[in-house]
Design an enzyme around this catalytic site. Structure first.
Site, PDB file in Angstrom:
ATOM      1  CG  ASN A  74      -1.682  -1.392   1.166  1.00  0.00           C
ATOM      2  OD1 ASN A  74      -1.552  -1.934   2.205  1.00  0.00           O
ATOM      3  ND2 ASN A  74      -2.553  -1.619   0.358  1.00  0.00           N
ATOM      4  CB  VAL A 114       0.589   6.488   2.490  1.00  0.00           C
ATOM      5  CG1 VAL A 114      -0.154   5.269   3.472  1.00  0.00           C
ATOM      6  CG2 VAL A 114       2.069   6.562   2.991  1.00  0.00           C
ATOM      7  CB  CYS A 115      -2.950   3.006  -0.849  1.00  0.00           C
ATOM      8  SG  CYS A 115      -4.751   2.630  -1.073  1.00  0.00           S
ATOM      9  CG  LEU A 116      -3.875   4.636   6.219  1.00  0.00           C
ATOM     10  CD1 LEU A 116      -3.860   3.226   6.258  1.00  0.00           C
ATOM     11  CD2 LEU A 116      -2.780   5.109   6.970  1.00  0.00           C
TER      12      LEU A 116
END
Length: 182
Positions: free
Chosen positions: A76, A84-86
């Site tokens: 991620n 960041v993929c959050l």
């Protein structure tokens, strides 16, 4: 406390008073770096990342931008840009959260529980789903290559005595921890 600039100042001061090393960029309070240690229970343990944080004018009503500066191998996290993929940062951010939540809860959770079904790094996601052991070995390899405590960044030229102390404590803590096991 109602104004976003006051809240930004309070949150930044709270982060600076915590165990995180914070390096300011320029003179403003909207961009800075934070040194982030990988969680003990993860293959990221022993790694230290320099994370760039950008606070929008509307913070805390709008989420901060977070990006890894040194390379990170994670499903991620985009390996090239450090993005960041959050969800909690990108979509479900709330003004109830603050900067310490990002570094004490959200990023550790991201490293402890990657989501390979929503990847920014397809290679890491595929390897994690195919071979967990090989994935963890690759993570540790990246930690040793790109996230050594001594490589995280140069000490800023101007520093207060408090910052000098935190740098000394930071170095001693890492020296006591020893090298990361391959």
């Amino acid at each position: 406390m109602s104004s976003p600039s006051k809240r930004r100042e309070m949150d930044l001061m709270k982060l600076m008073m915590s165990d995180y090393k914070v390096e300011m960029i320029d003179d403003g309070m909207q961009e800075f770096y934070v040194h982030f240690h990988g969680p003990a229970e993860s293959p990221y343990h022993g790694g230290v990342w320099k994370i760039k944080v950008e606070l929008p004018d509307a913070y805390p009503y709008k989420s901060p931008s977070i990006g890894f500066i040194n390379k990170m191998y994670h499903p991620n996290v985009d390996e090239m840009s450090g993005s960041v993929c959050l969800d909690v940062i990108n979509q479900t951010w709330s003004p109830m959260f603050d900067l310490t939540n990002v570094f004490e809860v959200f990023l550790p959770q991201l490293l402890l529980y990657p989501n390979p079904s929503d990847p920014l790094n397809g290679e890491a996601a595929a390897l994690m789903m195919r071979d967990q052991t090989a994935y963890e070995l690759r993570v540790k390899e990246y930690c040793q290559k790109y996230a050594k405590p001594e490589d995280v960044g140069a000490v800023p030229d101007e520093k207060s005595s408090d910052e000098e102390l935190s740098v000394a404590e930071y170095s001693d803590d890492e020296a006591m921890a020893g090298p990361v096991d391959p």
